[in-house]
Each structure stands twice: as structure tokens, then as C-alpha cells.
Design an enzyme around this catalytic site. Structure first.
Site, PDB file in Angstrom:
ATOM      1  N   THR A  80     -27.628 -12.718 -15.131  1.00 46.19           N
ATOM      2  CA  THR A  80     -26.480 -12.071 -14.490  1.00 46.19           C
ATOM      3  C   THR A  80     -26.080 -12.932 -13.307  1.00 46.19           C
ATOM      4  OG1 THR A  80     -27.172  -9.856 -15.170  1.00 46.19           O
ATOM      5  CG2 THR A  80     -25.656 -10.006 -13.306  1.00 46.19           C
ATOM      6  N   LYS A 132     -20.628  -7.217 -16.968  1.00 49.20           N
ATOM      7  CA  LYS A 132     -21.920  -6.853 -16.381  1.00 49.20           C
ATOM      8  C   LYS A 132     -21.736  -6.340 -14.952  1.00 49.20           C
ATOM      9  CE  LYS A 132     -26.333  -6.299 -15.940  1.00 49.20           C
ATOM     10  NZ  LYS A 132     -27.362  -7.334 -16.135  1.00 49.20           N
TER      11      LYS A 132
END
Length: 314
Positions: free
Chosen positions: A115, A190
Site C-alpha cells: 500500500t 486502497k
């Protein structure tokens, strides 16, 4: 001679050839194991080598770098590391992807499960393309449980043909796999996921705090509420841990705070106020400041315990 095309016609067996997996921590280890269970040959590397060596019993081979794995014949490189600079090092560092023989880098597909910053991801994709390689950003949601069980949600951005080529591999580690658009789209999604997660988890903490004050059995409350409109992944999976005082990390608060910095950057790009997100972020910062940074995100509950003068697990 034109460079090799991204890997096509990947099947469910070992005939697809070996893949590299760089970063086998809490999330990466479970995901790599699911690839191994499916018969995929995996070359694993990790900054702490012992974590990669822990996969040898599952059939993995251990290497020290992405470049070494590519030299061994890997045409797909999975990356699962903590932050944007870590991904950059894996891709472009002295022993990274682009340090491998140029002829082997051409046609390579890199799948980044980390991420990181969506804007940086776009830049990484462009830089890899200069070497003839393709980047698919593919951050995941579902925690360590989803990583172990192969039920993750995978949010993907990048070249559609390369995504289609590696999708059979992704199906070994995820249940919902979605291509959202060009490079950076998975990372943008995300960020949205993390906004939703922290809002729900703070609500879970507050609901269980009220249940505790009302003299209710917290495990029963989790079961009852999970069956109704208040149900959520956070309640079903982390609610019981909050109730029992289990703060072992599936995903650490320090990493969540890193993600929230990415969220703030994305929101700032669009001049978008996210007041609830900022409020809950301060609660997580309080938890980290009190020493819970390396505990699981459910350790947010400790902030409510301090504010309310109680303990969930009493």
C-alpha cells in the site's frame, strides 16, 4: 527481436514457471504459502532473511533479492513491503528488478501488493516501462486472516493485458479481484478502503464500550450485531479480539498511520475535506504515542479504555 510479451495463459499448475515474492511478513507469508499450495514455484526474499527461510518447509526457495530471483527464471515478481521507498528499492535499487539482466527484465510483470502512494505508483510504472516491464498495482484488503485463507479483496491498476495474464495467480490469494483502471487506480481504491475501515473500527470500539457500560456480554453483542445491519468485517473479526484484550497484530497501527498519510495526500490533491478520517487518525496517533504502534489496529480500543476508565476484557 521484440521483447517478450507479458506472461499469457497462466494455468493453475507448476508449469507456469517460478515466481518471485519479495516481502514475506505478516501478509506476504500467507499469500506466498497459498501460491505454493497451488503448485506454483516461489522464490522468496525478505529483508529479514529468516522470514523467507520460514517458507522453505512449504516448498519455497530463498533468494536475497529480486534480481537474483529474475536470474533464476522468474517472470512474475510479487512485492509486498511496507512503504513507497521500500517499493522503489525493490524495483530500482542495486539488487532490484531493474538490476537484473536487461534481456530478462523485458516482458516481466511486477505485481505490487504493497500500500503506497498512487502518484508514485504511476511514476514507477512509467520507469519500469522504459525497461520493457509492466507494473500492476494490486493492494489488498482482508487482513492476515484473508491472507492465510486466500480470501483477500485485491484492487488492481495498470495494463489490462498484463492484469489478465497474472489473474490466475491472483486467484490463488484473493476472492474478489478487480481491475479498476490505469496504474495507480488500485492504490487510489486502497486509500478509499482505509477510510472506510477506520470509521467502522472506531464505531466497533464505541459500540462495545457502550455494551460494556450496559453490563452486556461483549461476545454475545458481537454475534447479535454481526447478524444485523451493524455487521461488518471489523466487528466480526476484531470485535472478539477487542472483547478479550487481544491486540496481537494482523495489521499494525504504525502501518495504518502510514496509510492515513497517503489518504491525506490523496484528499489534499482534490481539496477534499475528510473530517471523520482526521478525527479517528488522532485517536490512532494517541494509541501509537502510548506504545501501541506495533500492535494490531484493534488496539485503538486502548484509547477508549483510557478515556472511559474501563477495560473491555475485565
Amino acid at each position: 527481436m521484440p521483447p517478450p510479451s507479458p506472461i499469457a495463459n497462466l494455468g493453475p499448475d507448476a508449469s507456469i514457471g517460478p515466481v518471485a515474492y519479495i516481502g514475506v511478513g505478516i501478509m506476504g507469508a500467507g499469500m506466498a504459502r497459498n501460491l505454493l499450495k497451488a503448485g506454483v514455484s516461489v522464490y522468496a526474499a525478505n529483508r529479514t532473511r529468516a522470514k523467507a527461510e520460514a517458507l522453505v518447509g512449504d516448498g519455497a526457495k530463498v533468494v536475497d533479492s529480486a534480481a537474483e530471483a529474475i536470474a533464476a527464471g522468474c517472470r512474475v515478481v510479487f512485492v509486498n513491503v511496507p512503504d513507497t521507498p521500500d517499493v522503489e528499492a525493490v524495483l530500482f535499487g542495486e539488487t532490484g528488478v531493474t538490476a537484473a539482466d536487461a534481456s530478462l527484465v523485458k516482458g516481466l510483470v511486477v505485481v505490487d501488493h504493497s500500500t503506497i502512494c498512487p502518484v508514485a505508483t504511476k511514476g514507477f510504472a512509467e520507469r519500469l516501462a522504459e525497461h520493457g516491464a509492466t507494473l500492476i498495482d494490486a493492494p489488498v484488503s482482508g487482513g492476515d486472516v484473508g491472507a492465510c485463507e486466500g480470501t483477500l479483496s485485491i484492487m488492481c491498476g495498470g495494463d489490462r493485458a498484463a492484469f489478465d495474464a497474472v489473474r490466475p495467480l491472483l486467484e490463488h490469494v484473493g476472492k474478489r479481484i478487480t481491475h479498476l483502471g490505469p496504474a495507480g487506480s488500485g492504490q487510489a481504491c486502497k486509500a478509499c478502503n482505509q477510510v472506510a475501515v477506520i470509521g467502522v473500527l472506531s464505531g466497533v470500539c464505541e459500540a462495545l464500550a457502550l455494551a460494556k457500560a450496559s453490563g452486556l456480554d461483549l461476545q454475545q453483542v458481537v454475534e447479535v450485531v454481526s447478524a444485523g445491519a451493524g455487521g461488518s468485517w471489523q466487528l466480526a473479526n476484531l470485535g472478539p479480539k477487542i472483547a478479550s484484550g487481544d491486540h496481537a497484530p494482523g495489521f499494525m497501527i504504525d502501518l495504518l498511520l502510514k496509510d492515513l498519510r497517503l489518504v491525506a495526500g490523496a484528499a489534499g490533491t482534490h481539496d477534499l475535506p475528510l473530517p471523520m478520517t482526521k478525527l479517528v487518525e488522532t485517536l490512532y496517533q494517541s494509541a501509537a504515542a502510548a506504545g501501541a504502534g506495533r500492535e494490531g489496529t484493534q488496539a485503538l480500543a486502548t484509547v477508549y479504555e483510557r478515556l472511559g476508565g474501563f477495560q473491555y476484557s475485565e
